[in-house]
Enzyme design. Structure first.
Site, PDB file in Angstrom:
ATOM      1  N   GLU A 143       9.647   1.431  10.802  1.00  0.00           N
ATOM      2  CA  GLU A 143      10.683   2.463  10.672  1.00  0.00           C
ATOM      3  C   GLU A 143       9.959   3.789  10.743  1.00  0.00           C
ATOM      4  O   GLU A 143       9.114   4.081   9.893  1.00  0.00           O
ATOM      5  CB  GLU A 143      11.401   2.365   9.319  1.00  0.00           C
ATOM      6  CG  GLU A 143      12.046   1.034   9.027  1.00  0.00           C
ATOM      7  CD  GLU A 143      13.259   0.752   9.879  1.00  0.00           C
ATOM      8  OE1 GLU A 143      13.736   1.656  10.594  1.00  0.00           O
ATOM      9  OE2 GLU A 143      13.720  -0.399   9.841  1.00  0.00           O
ATOM     10  N   LYS A 160       0.864  -1.186   0.000  1.00  0.00           N
ATOM     11  CA  LYS A 160       0.000   0.000   0.000  1.00  0.00           C
ATOM     12  C   LYS A 160       0.899   1.233   0.000  1.00  0.00           C
ATOM     13  O   LYS A 160       1.480   1.599   1.016  1.00  0.00           O
ATOM     14  CB  LYS A 160      -0.906   0.061   1.230  1.00  0.00           C
ATOM     15  CG  LYS A 160      -1.905   1.215   1.102  1.00  0.00           C
ATOM     16  CD  LYS A 160      -2.270   1.803   2.435  1.00  0.00           C
ATOM     17  CE  LYS A 160      -1.989   3.221   2.737  1.00  0.00           C
ATOM     18  NZ  LYS A 160      -1.915   4.242   1.770  1.00  0.00           N
TER      19      LYS A 160
HETATM   20  P1  NAD Z   1       1.720   8.496   8.013  1.00  0.00           P
HETATM   21  O1  NAD Z   1       2.569   7.729   8.933  1.00  0.00           O
HETATM   22  O2  NAD Z   1       0.373   8.878   8.473  1.00  0.00           O
HETATM   23  O3  NAD Z   1       1.575   7.732   6.611  1.00  0.00           O
HETATM   24  C1  NAD Z   1       2.412   6.664   6.217  1.00  0.00           C
HETATM   25  C2  NAD Z   1       1.578   5.541   5.631  1.00  0.00           C
HETATM   26  O4  NAD Z   1       0.668   5.065   6.626  1.00  0.00           O
HETATM   27  C3  NAD Z   1       0.722   5.968   4.444  1.00  0.00           C
HETATM   28  O5  NAD Z   1       0.716   4.934   3.494  1.00  0.00           O
HETATM   29  C4  NAD Z   1      -0.636   6.163   5.063  1.00  0.00           C
HETATM   30  O6  NAD Z   1      -1.699   6.000   4.162  1.00  0.00           O
HETATM   31  C5  NAD Z   1      -0.659   5.079   6.125  1.00  0.00           C
HETATM   32  N1  NAD Z   1      -1.591   5.374   7.209  1.00  0.00           N
HETATM   33  C6  NAD Z   1      -1.950   6.591   7.659  1.00  0.00           C
HETATM   34  N2  NAD Z   1      -2.829   6.485   8.666  1.00  0.00           N
HETATM   35  C7  NAD Z   1      -3.048   5.170   8.853  1.00  0.00           C
HETATM   36  C8  NAD Z   1      -3.872   4.410   9.739  1.00  0.00           C
HETATM   37  N3  NAD Z   1      -4.661   5.010  10.637  1.00  0.00           N
HETATM   38  N4  NAD Z   1      -3.833   3.068   9.662  1.00  0.00           N
HETATM   39  C9  NAD Z   1      -3.039   2.456   8.762  1.00  0.00           C
HETATM   40  N5  NAD Z   1      -2.273   3.108   7.882  1.00  0.00           N
HETATM   41  C10 NAD Z   1      -2.256   4.453   7.927  1.00  0.00           C
HETATM   42  O7  NAD Z   1       2.529   9.787   7.612  1.00  0.00           O
HETATM   43  P2  NAD Z   1       1.971  11.130   6.907  1.00  0.00           P
HETATM   44  O8  NAD Z   1       0.669  11.546   7.518  1.00  0.00           O
HETATM   45  O9  NAD Z   1       2.035  10.966   5.464  1.00  0.00           O
HETATM   46  O10 NAD Z   1       3.070  12.139   7.388  1.00  0.00           O
HETATM   47  C11 NAD Z   1       3.018  12.640   8.721  1.00  0.00           C
HETATM   48  C12 NAD Z   1       4.380  12.763   9.294  1.00  0.00           C
HETATM   49  O11 NAD Z   1       5.031  11.490   9.330  1.00  0.00           O
HETATM   50  C13 NAD Z   1       5.341  13.613   8.506  1.00  0.00           C
HETATM   51  O12 NAD Z   1       5.154  14.956   8.726  1.00  0.00           O
HETATM   52  C14 NAD Z   1       6.654  13.106   9.010  1.00  0.00           C
HETATM   53  O13 NAD Z   1       6.969  13.732  10.228  1.00  0.00           O
HETATM   54  C15 NAD Z   1       6.414  11.647   9.250  1.00  0.00           C
HETATM   55  N6  NAD Z   1       6.918  10.788   8.163  1.00  0.00           N
HETATM   56  C16 NAD Z   1       8.025  10.063   8.396  1.00  0.00           C
HETATM   57  C17 NAD Z   1       8.534   9.264   7.392  1.00  0.00           C
HETATM   58  C18 NAD Z   1       9.758   8.444   7.597  1.00  0.00           C
HETATM   59  O14 NAD Z   1      10.465   8.140   6.637  1.00  0.00           O
HETATM   60  N7  NAD Z   1      10.069   8.011   8.792  1.00  0.00           N
HETATM   61  C19 NAD Z   1       7.933   9.221   6.144  1.00  0.00           C
HETATM   62  C20 NAD Z   1       6.767   9.965   5.937  1.00  0.00           C
HETATM   63  C21 NAD Z   1       6.289  10.743   6.966  1.00  0.00           C
END
Ligand code: NAD
Ligand code: MG
Length: 491
Positions: A262, A186
């Site tokens: 991660e 996903k």
């Molecule tokens: P997120 O963690 O919400 O999203 C990452 C993935 O998780 C996406 O595919 C998303 O659709 C999925 N996801 C989101 N909510 C979910 C849920 N309730 N249940 C299952 N899956 C879910 O990250 P984001 O909202 O895109 O970004 C928010 C913050 O996360 C950023 O501002 C940053 O600080 C951090 N981030 C970190 C990394 C990293 O490499 N460690 C990468 C992206 C974002």
């Protein structure tokens, strides 16, 4: 020169999900738009999947796994296919890089020279590794043979972030496929295009239908059902710490699937009093925070500088930030494109305003640069109580903090809930060894910012990681179960 038209000419973008080796529509038929964050243009419409699509993708993966078309191959046969996939990725480097840049706002030059080649390299590395690994025989009496073997877990779900869409997919599917699993990916809803195209290339390379499926959509509708699925054996995730925690709950409340996370970071570069060549260090550290718009989990978003070098560090970081080229990601000279989305821009600019109001000094930047572009920003006089010292900003914003002693510098570096990476600058070999051990981080670079390479395990201490590592042979542990086979020879 506007080169956008050259890259986008003849580009055809996916519009379906990828299940059973072919593009298909979602069950409910809902769609969502994916945009180019530089100008807000809609570039594609993709299925907004739900739990029934998750079921279909998992069923396809399970059937493929059970049939043995992939899991039952000799590792050398999987190697040949994965190396072919790596070749195909490089044959299509311009297409993949263009999709990635348009969708994520990442500079086209980075996509062509780093993201796509590293994606191919990762898949090739894991493919190549698999037929050189041996299982173990444990000590036992002559009356028994005690074998310790690794077996694929079965169906792996990978939930991905938007900052390195292709590369994070490769970090997950490379070892998962090499070890014989079937996978459901996903991608992040902001950046799904290259994941679909990569799955299509995998089938062209010879990965059997059903072994690699990609379903698009949002976290609650697709990520959560994958996390709760009773027939998913392992879930691997990269993204925020808040979402990562949810996957542990989903697993606890469903089938106790293996979970590997991660997550976020607030990585520090520690510059000790004896560090050499501050201009060089500032050049390295500007890349460590501004590269990829700071949308990088190991970005060194804090610099802790000993008081003897502090002023020079702030001056040199300011100069380095001023030289950074921000603009349209499709221009080959652009170093930083737009932030990925409106929501993310609001988060970054909000934390920058908080930094100002809490008394940090803006040494450079501190403002947007039009649209979703943000100026490379250097904050000086940052103290440990400030939000910009503690919270992950995930933008091109670095916080510089003064330390009175080397020991205090290390202590400040560890003053965070996170523990993904750290960097240490010193000319003393004994300080390098001593303090590299004291830094609470999964990767410590000494005298250079480093995430290691594909051969070294990558992951976080504390709230940055859980359950295993990406990269290296260590990544295979995420995707395999250890089995003991005890054979009694007396019968
Ligand atoms: P997120 O963690 O919400 O999203 C990452 C993935 O998780 C996406 O595919 C998303 O659709 C999925 N996801 C989101 N909510 C979910 C849920 N309730 N249940 C299952 N899956 C879910 O990250 P984001 O909202 O895109 O970004 C928010 C913050 O996360 C950023 O501002 C940053 O600080 C951090 N981030 C970190 C990394 C990293 O490499 N460690 C990468 C992206 C974002
Ligand atoms: Mg997009």
């Amino acid at each position: 020169m506007n080169v956008q038209t050259d890259f986008t000419k003849d580009l055809s973008l996916p519009s379906g999900i990828f299940i059973d080796g072919r593009y298909t529509a979602s069950a409910a038929g809902q769609m969502f738009e994916t945009t180019n964050p530089f100008n807000g243009d809609t570039i594609a419409r993709l299925p907004s999947c739900d739990a029934s699509d998750v079921d279909a993708a998992v069923a396809s993966a399970r059937a493929a796994f059970k049939s043995g078309v992939w899991s039952g191959l000799h590792p050398t046969e999987r190697k040949v296919v994965l190396c072919k996939l790596a070749d195909l990725i490089m044959e299509n480097v311009d297409e993949l890089a263009t999709m990635e840049a348009l969708d994520a706002g990442k500079p086209i030059t980075d996509c062509r020279e780093i993201d796509v080649p590293e994606t191919a390299n990762c898949i090739r590395w894991h493919g190549e590794a698999q037929d050189k690994l041996y299982d173990q025989i444990a000590p036992s009496s002559p009356d028994a043979v005690a074998m310790i073997v690794r077996e694929p877990v079965g169906v792996v779900a990978a939930v991905l972030p938007w900052n390195f869409p292709l590369l994070m997919m490769a970090w997950k599917i490379g070892p998962a496929l090499a070890t014989g699993n079937s996978v459901v990916v996903k991608p992040a809803e902001q950046t799904s295009l290259t994941a679909l195209r990569l799955a299509e290339l995998a089938v062209e390379a010879g990965v059997p239908p059903g072994v690699l499926n990609v379903i698009t959509g949002f976290g609650p509708e697709v990520g959560e059902p994958l996390g709760r699925h009773m027939d998913v054996n392992a879930l691997t995730f990269t993204g925020s710490t808040a979402t990562g925690r949810r996957f542990l709950e989903y697993a606890a409340q469903s089938n106790l699937k293996e979970v590997c996370l991660e997550m976020g970071g607030k990585s520090a570069a520690v510059i000790l009093s004896d560090a050499a060549d501050i201009p060089r260090i500032a050049q390295i550290q500007s890349e460590a925070i501004f590269w990829n718009m700071g949308e990088n989990c190991t970005a060194n978003s804090r610099i802790i500088a000993h008081k003897d070098v502090y002023d020079e560090v702030v001056n040199e970081m300011t100069k380095a930030a001023a030289g950074w080229k921000v603009g349209d990601q499709m221009d080959v000279d652009t170093q930083n494109g737009p932030l990925v989305s409106d929501e993310h821009y609001a988060k970054v600019s909000g934390l920058v305003e908080t930094g100002k109001s809490q008394g940090a000094k803006v040494a450079h930047g501190g403002e947007g640069a039009g649209g979703l572009l943000f100026q490379p920003t250097v904050f000086a006089d940052v103290t440990r109580d400030m939000d910009i010292f503690q919270q992950e900003i995930f933008g091109p914003v670095v916080a510089v903090t003064r330390a009175e002693t080397d020991e205090e510098a290390i202590e400040l570096a560890n003053q965070t809930q996170y523990g993904l990476a750290a960097t240490l600058y010193t000319q003393s070999i004994s300080k390098a060894h001593k303090y590299a051990r004291k830094l609470e981080a999964g990767t410590v670079g000494v005298n250079a910012y480093s995430e290691g390479e594909i051969s070294t395990p990558f992951g976080g201490f504390k709230a940055s990681g859980f359950g295993g590592r990406d990269n290296g042979i260590h990544a295979h542990e995420q995707y395999t179960e250890l089995k003991t086979i005890w054979i009694d020879l007396t019968a």
